[in-house]
Enzyme design. Structure first.
Site, PDB file in Angstrom:
ATOM      1  N   GLU A 259       0.827  -1.212   0.000  1.00 24.69           N
ATOM      2  CA  GLU A 259       0.000   0.000   0.000  1.00 24.69           C
ATOM      3  C   GLU A 259       0.855   1.253   0.000  1.00 24.69           C
ATOM      4  O   GLU A 259       0.766   2.067   0.918  1.00 24.69           O
ATOM      5  CB  GLU A 259      -0.893   0.022   1.251  1.00 24.69           C
ATOM      6  CG  GLU A 259      -1.680  -1.230   1.513  1.00 24.69           C
ATOM      7  CD  GLU A 259      -2.301  -1.253   2.910  1.00 24.69           C
ATOM      8  OE1 GLU A 259      -1.859  -0.504   3.807  1.00 24.69           O
ATOM      9  OE2 GLU A 259      -3.258  -2.015   3.104  1.00 24.69           O
ATOM     10  N   ARG A 262       3.382   7.599  -0.386  1.00 25.02           N
ATOM     11  CA  ARG A 262       4.484   8.523  -0.647  1.00 25.02           C
ATOM     12  C   ARG A 262       5.433   8.029  -1.742  1.00 25.02           C
ATOM     13  O   ARG A 262       5.859   8.800  -2.594  1.00 25.02           O
ATOM     14  CB  ARG A 262       5.270   8.699   0.664  1.00 25.02           C
ATOM     15  CG  ARG A 262       6.242   9.843   0.694  1.00 25.02           C
ATOM     16  CD  ARG A 262       7.087   9.778   1.965  1.00 25.02           C
ATOM     17  NE  ARG A 262       6.296   9.642   3.172  1.00 25.02           N
ATOM     18  CZ  ARG A 262       5.788  10.665   3.867  1.00 25.02           C
ATOM     19  NH1 ARG A 262       6.030  11.896   3.487  1.00 25.02           N
ATOM     20  NH2 ARG A 262       5.068  10.442   4.958  1.00 25.02           N
ATOM     21  N   ARG A 298       3.194  20.241   5.568  1.00 27.95           N
ATOM     22  CA  ARG A 298       4.218  19.334   6.100  1.00 27.95           C
ATOM     23  C   ARG A 298       5.343  20.042   6.863  1.00 27.95           C
ATOM     24  O   ARG A 298       5.728  19.581   7.933  1.00 27.95           O
ATOM     25  CB  ARG A 298       4.772  18.432   4.999  1.00 27.95           C
ATOM     26  CG  ARG A 298       3.678  17.557   4.334  1.00 27.95           C
ATOM     27  CD  ARG A 298       4.256  16.513   3.411  1.00 27.95           C
ATOM     28  NE  ARG A 298       5.060  15.548   4.123  1.00 27.95           N
ATOM     29  CZ  ARG A 298       6.369  15.532   4.153  1.00 27.95           C
ATOM     30  NH1 ARG A 298       7.069  16.393   3.463  1.00 27.95           N
ATOM     31  NH2 ARG A 298       7.006  14.628   4.868  1.00 27.95           N
ATOM     32  N   TYR A 302       5.301  18.700  10.677  1.00 28.35           N
ATOM     33  CA  TYR A 302       6.349  17.757  11.078  1.00 28.35           C
ATOM     34  C   TYR A 302       7.744  18.374  11.046  1.00 28.35           C
ATOM     35  O   TYR A 302       8.728  17.653  11.207  1.00 28.35           O
ATOM     36  CB  TYR A 302       6.434  16.565  10.113  1.00 28.35           C
ATOM     37  CG  TYR A 302       5.161  15.886   9.721  1.00 28.35           C
ATOM     38  CD1 TYR A 302       4.340  15.292  10.673  1.00 28.35           C
ATOM     39  CD2 TYR A 302       4.801  15.782   8.381  1.00 28.35           C
ATOM     40  CE1 TYR A 302       3.189  14.626  10.291  1.00 28.35           C
ATOM     41  CE2 TYR A 302       3.654  15.112   8.000  1.00 28.35           C
ATOM     42  CZ  TYR A 302       2.849  14.534   8.951  1.00 28.35           C
ATOM     43  OH  TYR A 302       1.727  13.866   8.573  1.00 28.35           O
ATOM     44  N   CYS A 328      -1.784  33.865   9.319  1.00 26.26           N
ATOM     45  CA  CYS A 328      -1.505  34.508  10.601  1.00 26.26           C
ATOM     46  C   CYS A 328      -1.125  33.505  11.674  1.00 26.26           C
ATOM     47  O   CYS A 328      -1.851  33.302  12.656  1.00 26.26           O
ATOM     48  CB  CYS A 328      -2.722  35.310  11.035  1.00 26.26           C
ATOM     49  SG  CYS A 328      -3.225  36.439   9.746  1.00 26.26           S
TER      50      CYS A 328
END
Ligand SMILES: *Cc1c(COP(=O)(O)O)cnc(C)c1O
Length: 401
Positions: A259, A262, A298, A302, A328
């Site tokens: 599966e 990425r 991202r 992270y 903001c």
């Protein structure tokens, strides 16, 4: 690759651009690595669920791993055959289970005994036999970012081996359940082989135990998680990855399912954003761009790294700067302390490896409209999602004011 200036002119910015030929190459490499066995590649739709991306996957022969009924329906709409669709996720609602069963997809990946009870009740009410797979948590450290590590007992995913065994025995004896698969998914952006090998051998042993109990599992699902290069990571070889799994399986006759999300789409994507202003507050240089954390979260979420290219500029007279968006929040940045040449209004920055968990994680925060998406294939480009308009933004509210 493509002429990013021309694409920015044609479609505007901010903009996602996906090279479909890169997706084809990645898919081919993976299939090639697995060719010694029966295999099914189910693209993890959450990485990039654009309908044209899913249609491209269908053309390549891929299936889909979905984590909501919305993704299941997207996959079906895009032409992925129902017998190649898997439904995973820790919190499936009754209506989602019912719709998945009515659509007769390949299998539901179960993550708890409680969920199995719900599936059994719903399948029995519908008069169908639910094909199921059980997600086993092998308690293995994938050595990746804690937010994207999923194979440890402290994570909410899957069930331990003993519970899995109990569940399989129950499922075998239940008239409305058909246990056909076994599954693990230990995390994302994994760059080491050992965690995959360890997880595969833990599950292969369980499979042998089940065989001894006359429970015959057809699909061995090794999840996703194969890492890609964002910066200077040393990624695993797909050949070694496949061989590691084959070794764990030994003589077991199963169809291998994987599966990847990425791995298939990460490196195919580019996020284009235009420079609005340069700002220097005496302490620090900021390059302010028209894209923001709502478009690509991202880095904010992270601390993820995306290489940034000052498109068409020479890297002369560079100084360190933060690349930030208009939202903001102090967390709204794409990069901190990177070297860029002096930038001017309308210069283009290209953020690389933005094809996975980019657009799919985007939002309308700050009432920003979601950006357009473009496919590049065989040297030509086409729009695959229109830029949202103000009308789209208020469509579901305006009748109530
Ligand atoms: C997110 C997810 C994947 C895909 O992960 P990648 O790291 O993008 O390959 C595969 N399977 C399941 C169950 C997932 O939740």
């Amino acid at each position: 690759m493509a002429d990013f200036s021309a694409l920015a002119r044609t479609y505007g910015t901010p903009l996602y651009v996906y090279n479909f030929d890169t997706i084809t190459e990645q898919f081919t490499t993976l299939k090639e690595a697995f060719k010694a066995r029966k295999s099914l590649v189910c693209f993890a739709a959450k990485a990039n669920s654009n309908l044209s991306v899913l249609k491209h996957m269908a053309k390549l022969g891929a299936g889909c791993d979905c984590v909501s009924i919305g993704e299941v329906k997207r996959a079906l709409f895009a032409g992925i055959p129902k017998y190649k669709i898997i439904f995973s996720g820790v919190g499936k609602r009754d209506d989602e289970i019912e719709e998945a069963l009515q659509n007769d997809i390949l299998m539901l990946n179960l993550e708890s005994e409680e969920e199995m009870k719900r599936v059994e009740i719903i399948a029995s009410r519908l008069g169908v036999q639910a094909r199921i797979s059980i997600r086993v948590n092998p308690n293995i450290d994938a050595q990746t970012h804690p937010y994207i590590s999923t194979g440890l007992h402290e994570n909410k995913f899957g069930v331990d081996i003993e519970s899995a065994k109990r569940m399989y025995i129950h499922a075998k004896n239940a008239t409305s359940l058909d246990p056909v698969g076994i599954h693990f998914h230990i995390g994302s952006q994994i760059t080491e082989l050992q965690p995959f090998r360890d997880a595969a051998s833990v599950l292969a042993n369980l499979l042998r135990n089940l065989k001894a109990l006359q429970i015959d599992i057809k699909f061995f699902d090794v999840g996703g998680g194969v890492g890609i290069r964002y910066d200077n990571e040393i990624t695993i070889s797909l050949y070694d990855y496949a061989q590691g799994i084959f070794t764990a399986l030994g003589g077991l006759d199963v169809t291998l399912v994987c599966e990847p999300g990425r791995y298939l789409v990460g490196n195919c994507g580019y996020f284009l954003t235009k420079v609005l202003y340069e700002k220097n507050n005496g302490y620090k240089r900021f390059v302010i761009v028209d894209g923001a954390m709502n478009d690509l979260i991202r880095p904010s979420l992270y601390g993820a790294y995306h290489e940034i290219e000052a498109y068409g500029k020479t890297m002369e007279h560079t100084t360190l700067c933060d690349v930030v968006g208009p939202v903001c929040e102090s967390g709204d940045f794409f990069a901190k302390s990177i070297a860029l040449p002096p930038m001017e209004h309308d210069d283009i920055l290209v953020l690389k490896s933005a094809g996975a968990y980019g657009f799919t994680m985007s939002s309308n925060y700050n009432s920003r409209t979601r950006v357009a998406e473009v496919a590049v294939e065989n040297g030509s480009d086409r729009l695959i999602r229109k830029r949202e308009s103000f009308e789209d933004l208020i469509a579901l509210e305006k009748e109530y004011v």
